[in-house]
Scaffold this active site. Structure first.
Site, PDB file in Angstrom:
ATOM      1  N   GLY A 118      57.786  77.408 -26.416  1.00 52.82           N
ATOM      2  CA  GLY A 118      56.833  78.429 -26.839  1.00 52.82           C
ATOM      3  C   GLY A 118      55.596  77.820 -27.505  1.00 52.82           C
ATOM      4  N   GLU A 171      53.451  76.925 -24.666  1.00 48.23           N
ATOM      5  CA  GLU A 171      53.005  78.203 -24.079  1.00 48.23           C
ATOM      6  C   GLU A 171      51.893  78.823 -24.918  1.00 48.23           C
ATOM      7  OE1 GLU A 171      57.190  79.509 -23.838  1.00 48.23           O
ATOM      8  OE2 GLU A 171      56.701  80.152 -21.811  1.00 48.23           O
ATOM      9  N   GLU A 206      62.956  74.325 -22.247  1.00 45.43           N
ATOM     10  CA  GLU A 206      63.865  75.479 -22.244  1.00 45.43           C
ATOM     11  C   GLU A 206      65.067  75.268 -21.333  1.00 45.43           C
ATOM     12  OE1 GLU A 206      60.604  75.612 -22.303  1.00 45.43           O
ATOM     13  OE2 GLU A 206      59.914  77.286 -23.536  1.00 45.43           O
TER      14      GLU A 206
HETATM   15  N1  3HC Z   1      64.038  76.712 -33.457  1.00 40.57           N
HETATM   16  C1  3HC Z   1      64.735  76.699 -34.601  1.00 40.57           C
HETATM   17  N2  3HC Z   1      65.053  75.579 -35.263  1.00 40.57           N
HETATM   18  C2  3HC Z   1      64.632  74.422 -34.739  1.00 40.57           C
HETATM   19  C3  3HC Z   1      63.890  74.367 -33.558  1.00 40.57           C
HETATM   20  C4  3HC Z   1      63.583  75.584 -32.895  1.00 40.57           C
HETATM   21  N3  3HC Z   1      62.863  75.624 -31.783  1.00 40.57           N
HETATM   22  N4  3HC Z   1      63.606  73.077 -33.289  1.00 40.57           N
HETATM   23  C5  3HC Z   1      64.148  72.362 -34.281  1.00 40.57           C
HETATM   24  N5  3HC Z   1      64.769  73.161 -35.158  1.00 40.57           N
HETATM   25  C6  3HC Z   1      65.447  72.771 -36.398  1.00 40.57           C
HETATM   26  C7  3HC Z   1      66.665  71.911 -36.134  1.00 40.57           C
HETATM   27  O1  3HC Z   1      67.808  72.710 -35.921  1.00 40.57           O
HETATM   28  C8  3HC Z   1      66.767  71.090 -37.390  1.00 40.57           C
HETATM   29  O2  3HC Z   1      67.362  71.890 -38.372  1.00 40.57           O
HETATM   30  P1  3HC Z   1      68.291  71.233 -39.505  1.00 40.57           P
HETATM   31  O3  3HC Z   1      67.422  70.249 -40.215  1.00 40.57           O
HETATM   32  O4  3HC Z   1      68.703  72.405 -40.318  1.00 40.57           O
HETATM   33  O5  3HC Z   1      69.434  70.589 -38.764  1.00 40.57           O
HETATM   34  C9  3HC Z   1      65.308  70.897 -37.789  1.00 40.57           C
HETATM   35  O6  3HC Z   1      64.567  71.915 -37.110  1.00 40.57           O
HETATM   36  C10 3HC Z   1      64.749  69.550 -37.395  1.00 40.57           C
HETATM   37  O7  3HC Z   1      65.023  69.315 -36.023  1.00 40.57           O
HETATM   38  P2  3HC Z   1      65.467  67.868 -35.486  1.00 40.57           P
HETATM   39  O8  3HC Z   1      66.537  67.316 -36.354  1.00 40.57           O
HETATM   40  O9  3HC Z   1      65.740  68.037 -34.053  1.00 40.57           O
HETATM   41  O10 3HC Z   1      64.119  67.065 -35.751  1.00 40.57           O
HETATM   42  P3  3HC Z   1      63.431  65.928 -34.889  1.00 40.57           P
HETATM   43  O11 3HC Z   1      62.222  65.548 -35.629  1.00 40.57           O
HETATM   44  O12 3HC Z   1      64.441  64.909 -34.497  1.00 40.57           O
HETATM   45  O13 3HC Z   1      62.980  66.651 -33.528  1.00 40.57           O
HETATM   46  C11 3HC Z   1      61.960  68.339 -32.177  1.00 40.57           C
HETATM   47  C12 3HC Z   1      61.995  67.629 -33.547  1.00 40.57           C
HETATM   48  C13 3HC Z   1      61.528  67.370 -31.082  1.00 40.57           C
HETATM   49  C14 3HC Z   1      60.978  69.473 -32.265  1.00 40.57           C
HETATM   50  C15 3HC Z   1      63.377  68.855 -31.840  1.00 40.57           C
HETATM   51  O14 3HC Z   1      63.864  69.581 -32.942  1.00 40.57           O
HETATM   52  C16 3HC Z   1      63.469  69.756 -30.649  1.00 40.57           C
HETATM   53  O15 3HC Z   1      63.542  69.288 -29.541  1.00 40.57           O
HETATM   54  N6  3HC Z   1      63.504  71.080 -30.872  1.00 40.57           N
HETATM   55  C17 3HC Z   1      63.721  72.055 -29.845  1.00 40.57           C
HETATM   56  C18 3HC Z   1      62.497  72.292 -29.025  1.00 40.57           C
HETATM   57  C19 3HC Z   1      62.757  73.355 -28.004  1.00 40.57           C
HETATM   58  O16 3HC Z   1      63.776  73.373 -27.341  1.00 40.57           O
HETATM   59  N7  3HC Z   1      61.811  74.270 -27.877  1.00 40.57           N
HETATM   60  C20 3HC Z   1      61.942  75.335 -26.940  1.00 40.57           C
HETATM   61  C21 3HC Z   1      62.585  76.491 -27.630  1.00 40.57           C
HETATM   62  S1  3HC Z   1      62.947  77.806 -26.538  1.00 40.57           S
HETATM   63  C22 3HC Z   1      61.484  78.574 -26.312  1.00 40.57           C
HETATM   64  O17 3HC Z   1      60.474  78.126 -26.775  1.00 40.57           O
HETATM   65  C23 3HC Z   1      61.563  79.830 -25.506  1.00 40.57           C
HETATM   66  C24 3HC Z   1      60.215  80.305 -25.102  1.00 40.57           C
HETATM   67  O18 3HC Z   1      59.889  79.813 -23.835  1.00 40.57           O
HETATM   68  C25 3HC Z   1      60.159  81.808 -25.058  1.00 40.57           C
END
Ligand code: 3HC
Length: 678
Positions: A105, A108, A128
């Site tokens: 997102g 996006e 995603e």
């Molecule tokens: N939503 C909620 N919490 C999230 C999050 C998200 N998208 N991304 C990270 N967090 C949280 C983690 O759970 C973690 O929480 P904690 O400290 O309580 O365990 C904290 O943020 C830190 O995350 P990381 O330990 O993973 O930190 P890094 O610095 O190693 O990595 C990152 C950062 C690269 C941003 C990694 O967290 C990541 O890959 N996040 C997910 C990204 C993702 O998948 N985004 C797509 C979401 S779905 C979406 O966007 C749908 C849309 O198309 C409608």
């Protein structure tokens, strides 16, 4: 800065409004962020002095995606689609200023801005698919309109990230900003406002799609067939492809409807629930229960490894790659040379495939010090023993390390079964001893079981977990028990697999059922790959097991082309008639009545006892939590991620009660946690 709300602020200077999101840790698009962004756009619309705007984030990253923790919960705040529509249809140009990772997102949102600039280290991705989803906020429709359908379909189905240089070349960003990002972006915004450049709305521009539905059909077909194996079992990749096809074939708004429908289908399915669970489970696994929050891991600046065989060499590579110097010790020069040569060859092969440069190979090798003497490990912060699985040898080594290692060094064993407390007892400092169980090939497999002994110091445990993260592993804390978490459960599966082939199933049936379930290979393919003669010798063979008999007949697995399967030169396999006859003879000799065994029974008998063993591991406190067990199986044993791991599967798919009842009937001793819950 004047606040819109607690996480979004807006400040206007000389006609440029700066919208700043500050929602740690990763500026995910939770309700507050969405409300704040909507409020900021309203304020901009109401202020005629604003000629352009910049969207920037505080902390370590640009928006890293939707807030995954909101998924599956009742909706709150302004919907994301409305926020993005408001940004895209804003009356003045909005420039996204990106640092860190613009993911999901987040990307996006950036695609709805009219221009995008980034710092040189920024990365971009739509991950995603890794959550069993697709970009549901227009990503599948807008990305192809920016970088072309072919590049977009690869990006959304892999979740791979693009760096700033590649993004600039692909047209995803307009500029790379050197120096302060906000200042650079504000200057950029001023420039486009002064030049009166048009509002570039991605939705209105079809010129970069790269073709029409007809002309791109062969590209999509080829993409599907090239990736059929990688996508097997997963629902999300195909849904992502369909959406990119829709971007090409349909007007923007129609394509958005397809995206919406496909997104909702995935969102309501079990795969997305499982993959989302795995995302959080992986992060949870890093946490040590009961650890005093003041405990700081110690720095690990140098590592000693004992044993330069397959495991020792693979383990060493992790550290060399991460920039940590390694001293590797063997007993004989020849074995040492062979081990070092293997490490070099592995690196050179990767370099030849273009993963990094030959200079990098040399840089990594320069961090390696080969040695024939344990005495050279006196200064190492962490010493990992990776020799033959023999308790006496290990005790002897740890006794010596006790004398040689500096105070406070971690003394770790890479044992996969043995009693870490017994190893620790051969030293005068059991608090410094723990297990670090890597999985083969150790430079590739992500799993690391960190085995906590009865006396292991919490600080050293925390250090081992932190080192695991540093070298890119997913680390899980395990207690001392035979086989720890993974191998202990594997043994339960293997026992059933061995029985099944005597009772009437073919090895290829067992393998097929498990690969259909989603494992990359079944137990007998795995046995052939590992080598049937591991731990077997002709002198000591008593012919007591099927495996003994196969080895006695000269069947050794893939290495000599004959095992449970026969292999041709291209490693294609067909069931071995020799092995089948040996199994039949053995069953007859033991008086086992053979019968037809259906696929469902194979599946239940292989998986249910594993789940039961997992529950017993929890009963005994050998794993911190059920989700840690799932992380072990996904990262170490190829459990399909879309099924969430054995404990998730038991809870959400097969059903704990069903499993408990079936195990009862099979005569197993059922774990109390399997009945009562974990
Ligand atoms: N939503 C909620 N919490 C999230 C999050 C998200 N998208 N991304 C990270 N967090 C949280 C983690 O759970 C973690 O929480 P904690 O400290 O309580 O365990 C904290 O943020 C830190 O995350 P990381 O330990 O993973 O930190 P890094 O610095 O190693 O990595 C990152 C950062 C690269 C941003 C990694 O967290 C990541 O890959 N996040 C997910 C990204 C993702 O998948 N985004 C797509 C979401 S779905 C979406 O966007 C749908 C849309 O198309 C409608």
């Amino acid at each position: 800065m004047p606040a819109i709300n607690s996480v979004v602020s807006l400040e206007t200077n000389e006609g440029v409004a700066v919208i700043r999101v500050d929602s740690p840790p990763v500026n995910a698009l939770g309700a507050d962020v969405r409300d704040g962004l909507a409020g900021a756009i309203d304020a901009i619309k109401a202020d005629p002095s604003v000629k352009a705007a910049v969207l920037v984030c505080g902390g370590r990253t640009f928006i890293a995606g939707a807030d995954i923790s909101e998924f599956g919960k009742p909706p709150r705040g302004v919907p994301l689609h409305d926020v993005l529509d408001a940004i895209e249809s804003a009356p003045v140009p909005i420039v996204a200023a990106i640092h860190g990772t613009a993911l999901g997102g987040g990307l996006e949102t950036a695609l709805c801005c009219h221009y995008r600039v980034a710092d040189a280290k920024a990365k971009f991705g739509l991950p995603e698919v890794k959550l069993g989803l697709l970009p549901g906020a227009g990503g599948t429709q807008r990305l192809p309109r920016v970088i072309g359908a072919e590049a977009a379909v690869a990006m959304v189905t892999s979740g791979a990230q693009m760096n700033a240089k590649a993004a600039l070349a692909a047209g995803l960003i307009e500029d790379i900003i050197e120096g302060d990002l906000t200042e650079g972006a504000v200057a950029f915004a001023k420039r486009i406002a002064a030049e009166g450049r048009p509002l570039k709305r991605v939705r209105d521009d079809n010129s970069k799609l790269g073709g029409t539905a007809d002309s791109l059909a062969p590209m999509f077909a080829a993409f599907r067939s090239k990736n059929a194996k990688a996508f097997k079992g997963f629902e999300a990749p195909e849904a992502n492809i369909k959406c990119v096809e829709a971007a090409v074939a349909l007007p923007f708004d129609e394509g958005m409807k397809v995206e919406r429908t496909e997104f909702m289908k995935l969102m309501q399915g079990l795969q997305a629930t499982a993959q989302r669970y795995v995302f959080f489970a992986e992060r949870q696994a890093a946490k040590i229960e009961g650890l005093d929050p003041a405990t700081q891991p110690l720095p690990v600046k140098s590592v000693g490894i004992i044993g330069a065989g397959t495991m020792g060499g693979g383990i060493a590579m992790n550290f060399l790659t991460a920039g940590i110097p390694v001293t590797i010790v063997e007993m004989k020069q020849e074995a040492l040379d062979r081990g070092v040569a293997t490490i070099r060859r592995n690196y050179e092969n990767s370099a030849k495939k273009g993963r990094f440069s030959m200079d990098e190979v040399e840089a990594r090798m320069a961090r390696l010090t080969p040695s024939l003497s344990l005495e050279d490990l006196g200064q190492a912060d962490l010493i990992i023993e990776a020799v033959f699985e023999n308790m006496d040898i290990k005790k002897d080594i740890f006794g010596k390390l006790d004398r040689i290692a500096k105070p406070g060094a971690i003394l770790a064993s890479n044992t996969s079964y043995l009693d870490v407390d017994a190893i620790a007892a051969s030293t005068s400092r059991p608090e410094s001893v723990l297990g670090m169980h890597f999985f083969s090939p150790a430079n590739v497999m992500r799993l690391l079981e960190v085995v906590r002994g009865a006396k292991t110091s919490p600080q050293l445990l925390a250090t081992a977990m932190a080192v695991g993260k540093q070298i890119g592993k997913v680390s899980v804390v395990a207690g001392v028990c035979h086989g720890f978490i993974g191998n202990r459960m594997l043994a339960a599966r293997q026992e059933q697999a061995n029985k099944l082939i005597l009772e009437g199933a073919k090895p290829s049936d067992v393998d097929r059922v498990l690969t259909d379930f989603g494992f990359p290979m079944g137990p007998f393919q795995m046995a052939d790959l590992a080598g049937l003669d591991i731990g077997w010798s002709a002198e000591t063979s008593k012919g007591e097991t099927v495996r003994d008999r196969l080895c006695e007949a000269g069947l050794r697995g893939q290495k000599n082309g004959h095992g449970f399967y026969d292999y041709d030169e291209a490693r294609n396999r067909t069931p071995s008639p020799v092995a089948e006859q040996i199994i039949l003879d053995y069953a007859a000799e033991k008086g086992i009545n053979r019968r037809d065994i259906d696929d469902q029974e194979i599946l239940e008998r292989c998986l249910y006892p594993m789940v039961n063993e997992g529950a017993k591991i929890l009963d005994e406190g050998m794993a911190q939590r059920a989700s840690d067990i799932d992380i072990v199986w996904i990262n170490g044993y190829g459990w399909p991620v879309y099924r969430g791991g054995p404990m998730f599967w038991a809870e959400n798919d097969a059903g704990r009660a069903t499993i408990a009842e079936a195990l009862e009937k099979m005569g197993h001793d059922v774990s109390p946690k399997l009945v009562g819950g974990w």
